[in-house]
Motif scaffolding. Sequence first.
Motif, PDB file in Angstrom:
ATOM      1  N   PHE A  38       0.832  -1.207   0.000  1.00  0.00           N
ATOM      2  CA  PHE A  38       0.000   0.000   0.000  1.00  0.00           C
ATOM      3  C   PHE A  38       0.863   1.252   0.000  1.00  0.00           C
ATOM      4  CE2 PHE A  38      -1.936   3.378   2.597  1.00  0.00           C
ATOM      5  CZ  PHE A  38      -2.984   3.715   1.760  1.00  0.00           C
ATOM      6  N   PHE A  39       1.849   1.318   0.898  1.00  0.00           N
ATOM      7  CA  PHE A  39       2.673   2.517   0.984  1.00  0.00           C
ATOM      8  C   PHE A  39       3.563   2.676  -0.244  1.00  0.00           C
ATOM      9  CE2 PHE A  39       1.698   2.191   5.583  1.00  0.00           C
ATOM     10  CZ  PHE A  39       1.097   3.433   5.707  1.00  0.00           C
ATOM     11  N   GLU A  40       3.974   1.566  -0.829  1.00  0.00           N
ATOM     12  CA  GLU A  40       4.749   1.642  -2.061  1.00  0.00           C
ATOM     13  C   GLU A  40       3.896   2.217  -3.189  1.00  0.00           C
ATOM     14  OE1 GLU A  40       6.893  -1.399  -5.175  1.00  0.00           O
ATOM     15  OE2 GLU A  40       6.872  -1.938  -3.050  1.00  0.00           O
ATOM     16  N   ALA A  41       2.625   1.832  -3.243  1.00  0.00           N
ATOM     17  CA  ALA A  41       1.716   2.370  -4.252  1.00  0.00           C
ATOM     18  C   ALA A  41       1.484   3.863  -4.038  1.00  0.00           C
ATOM     19  CB  ALA A  41       0.391   1.612  -4.227  1.00  0.00           C
ATOM     20  N   VAL A  42       1.345   4.287  -2.780  1.00  0.00           N
ATOM     21  CA  VAL A  42       1.152   5.708  -2.482  1.00  0.00           C
ATOM     22  C   VAL A  42       2.389   6.507  -2.888  1.00  0.00           C
ATOM     23  CG1 VAL A  42       0.867   7.389  -0.598  1.00  0.00           C
ATOM     24  CG2 VAL A  42      -0.524   5.321  -0.653  1.00  0.00           C
ATOM     25  N   ILE A  43       3.559   5.995  -2.579  1.00  0.00           N
ATOM     26  CA  ILE A  43       4.807   6.673  -2.943  1.00  0.00           C
ATOM     27  C   ILE A  43       4.937   6.769  -4.461  1.00  0.00           C
ATOM     28  CG2 ILE A  43       7.327   6.456  -2.930  1.00  0.00           C
ATOM     29  CD1 ILE A  43       7.027   5.335  -0.049  1.00  0.00           C
ATOM     30  N   THR A  44       4.602   5.688  -5.153  1.00  0.00           N
ATOM     31  CA  THR A  44       4.650   5.692  -6.614  1.00  0.00           C
ATOM     32  C   THR A  44       3.682   6.717  -7.185  1.00  0.00           C
ATOM     33  OG1 THR A  44       5.275   3.360  -6.647  1.00  0.00           O
ATOM     34  CG2 THR A  44       4.395   4.277  -8.687  1.00  0.00           C
ATOM     35  N   PHE A  45       2.485   6.796  -6.613  1.00  0.00           N
ATOM     36  CA  PHE A  45       1.501   7.763  -7.069  1.00  0.00           C
ATOM     37  C   PHE A  45       2.019   9.185  -6.956  1.00  0.00           C
ATOM     38  CE2 PHE A  45      -1.911  10.716  -5.825  1.00  0.00           C
ATOM     39  CZ  PHE A  45      -2.646  10.714  -6.996  1.00  0.00           C
TER      40      PHE A  45
END
Length: 50
Positions: A38-45
């Motif tokens: 989840f946090f990796e997806a947020v950072i990527t976003f």
Amino acid sequence: MKKALIILGIAFLVYFVLTEPEGLADLLGSFGDAFADFFEAVITFFTELF
């Protein structure tokens, strides 16, 4: 009622740890992986946004 559910949850957790410690480790590992994804997806976003 809320107090009874908390006590029941703690009792279940203690029982689960004593009877199946590997299963609890797998479960916690799965939660950790989900949070990391989840946090990796947020950072990527945000990286792609800026």
